[in-house]
Design a protein around this motif. Structure first.
Motif, mmCIF file in Angstrom:
data_model
loop_
_atom_site.group_PDB
_atom_site.id
_atom_site.type_symbol
_atom_site.label_atom_id
_atom_site.label_comp_id
_atom_site.label_asym_id
_atom_site.label_seq_id
_atom_site.Cartn_x
_atom_site.Cartn_y
_atom_site.Cartn_z
ATOM 1 N N ARG A 198 38.817 47.417 36.734
ATOM 2 C CA ARG A 198 39.239 46.053 37.077
ATOM 3 C C ARG A 198 38.057 45.082 37.018
ATOM 4 O O ARG A 198 38.212 43.941 36.578
ATOM 5 C CB ARG A 198 39.867 46.016 38.464
ATOM 6 N N ILE A 199 36.902 45.528 37.480
ATOM 7 C CA ILE A 199 35.706 44.686 37.440
ATOM 8 C C ILE A 199 35.368 44.333 35.995
ATOM 9 O O ILE A 199 35.080 43.174 35.679
ATOM 10 C CB ILE A 199 34.514 45.376 38.146
ATOM 11 N N ALA A 208 40.222 39.221 31.691
ATOM 12 C CA ALA A 208 41.493 39.908 31.467
ATOM 13 C C ALA A 208 42.134 40.406 32.761
ATOM 14 O O ALA A 208 43.108 41.139 32.723
ATOM 15 C CB ALA A 208 41.276 41.087 30.516
ATOM 16 N N TYR A 209 41.581 39.997 33.897
ATOM 17 C CA TYR A 209 42.143 40.359 35.194
ATOM 18 C C TYR A 209 42.169 39.093 36.026
ATOM 19 O O TYR A 209 41.218 38.307 35.977
ATOM 20 C CB TYR A 209 41.302 41.455 35.862
ATOM 21 N N PRO A 210 43.239 38.871 36.789
ATOM 22 C CA PRO A 210 43.397 37.572 37.465
ATOM 23 C C PRO A 210 42.382 37.266 38.566
ATOM 24 O O PRO A 210 42.265 36.121 38.979
ATOM 25 C CB PRO A 210 44.811 37.641 38.045
ATOM 26 N N ALA A 262 33.896 39.841 42.563
ATOM 27 C CA ALA A 262 33.712 39.942 44.014
ATOM 28 C C ALA A 262 35.051 40.076 44.729
ATOM 29 O O ALA A 262 35.170 40.831 45.705
ATOM 30 C CB ALA A 262 32.952 38.727 44.530
ATOM 31 N N GLU A 263 36.061 39.363 44.244
ATOM 32 C CA GLU A 263 37.395 39.449 44.857
ATOM 33 C C GLU A 263 37.993 40.839 44.674
ATOM 34 O O GLU A 263 38.655 41.358 45.575
ATOM 35 C CB GLU A 263 38.329 38.400 44.249
ATOM 36 N N VAL A 264 37.778 41.450 43.511
ATOM 37 C CA VAL A 264 38.288 42.794 43.255
ATOM 38 C C VAL A 264 37.687 43.769 44.259
ATOM 39 O O VAL A 264 38.402 44.557 44.877
ATOM 40 C CB VAL A 264 37.979 43.246 41.804
ATOM 41 N N VAL A 265 36.374 43.729 44.424
ATOM 42 C CA VAL A 265 35.701 44.649 45.345
ATOM 43 C C VAL A 265 36.164 44.401 46.777
ATOM 44 O O VAL A 265 36.473 45.350 47.504
ATOM 45 C CB VAL A 265 34.165 44.534 45.224
#
Length: 190
Positions: free
Chosen positions: A151-152, A159-161, A165-168
């Motif tokens: 995802r990172i 390519a990811y919304p 930092a938000e993913v982690v």
């Protein structure tokens, strides 16, 4: 060339020096583009020289994986059982995140039975359990970290919304919940 330059060149051509260079290239190029040929070029040697230290690329990656896992922070022994295990799980996850494609490298090394068993051994010691419980927890850590690193990477390319930092941040709560669920299902001493 002065003595310091000679020492740097010599250090680069040791097993540890090669792993250092491989980690630097990994950050720069990612796992798909980390080849023995590219590594040899970065070291200023022929690719065949690398095979003096490593039988093949997978054995090199096993040493890289061991280095990644070894960087996981220690968790104080004074922590309670579950807090110690959770802290160690986060430390291992963070070590995987600290290198581009770190989770993939450690996961593939584990899948092939290469490298050390240090991560599982550390988890088993923290759990005070046999290797089975530690194996299950390690598989969760590696799988979760692999998903998050993908995802990172996707976030870096738009390519990811969410941003990196938000993913982690978002997945940290999921990770903690998963560790709690695993620990709740492990009988004491198993």
């Amino acid at each position: 060339m002065d003595l310091r330059d000679t020492r740097r060149v010599t250090e680069r051509h040791t097993r540890d020096g090669i792993v250092d260079t491989a980690l630097a290239l990994l950050e720069e190029t990612g796992l798909p583009d980390l080849s023995m040929r590219r590594l040899a070029a970065a070291l200023g040697v022929q690719p065949s020289a690398l095979y003096w230290h490593f039988e093949n690329k997978q054995s090199l990656l096993a040493d890289v994986a061991d280095r990644i896992v070894a960087a996981a922070a220690d968790v104080p022994d004074a922590s309670s059982g579950d807090a110690r295990v959770t802290g160690l799980a986060f430390a291992l996850r963070d070590a995987l995140f600290s290198h581009r494609d770190g989770a993939e490298i450690v996961l593939s090394t584990q899948a092939l039975g290469l490298g050390s068993d240090a991560a599982r051994a550390r988890l088993a010691a923290a759990l005070g359990a046999d290797g089975s419980a530690a194996t299950v927890l390690l598989q969760f850590i590696l799988g979760h970290a692999s998903l998050v690193q993908q995802r990172i990477q996707a976030a870096r390319f738009g390519a990811y919304p969410q941003g990196e930092a938000e993913v982690v941040a978002q997945t940290s709560a999921d990770f903690a919940a998963g560790v709690r669920m695993i620990l709740a299902g492990i009988p004491a001493g198993s």
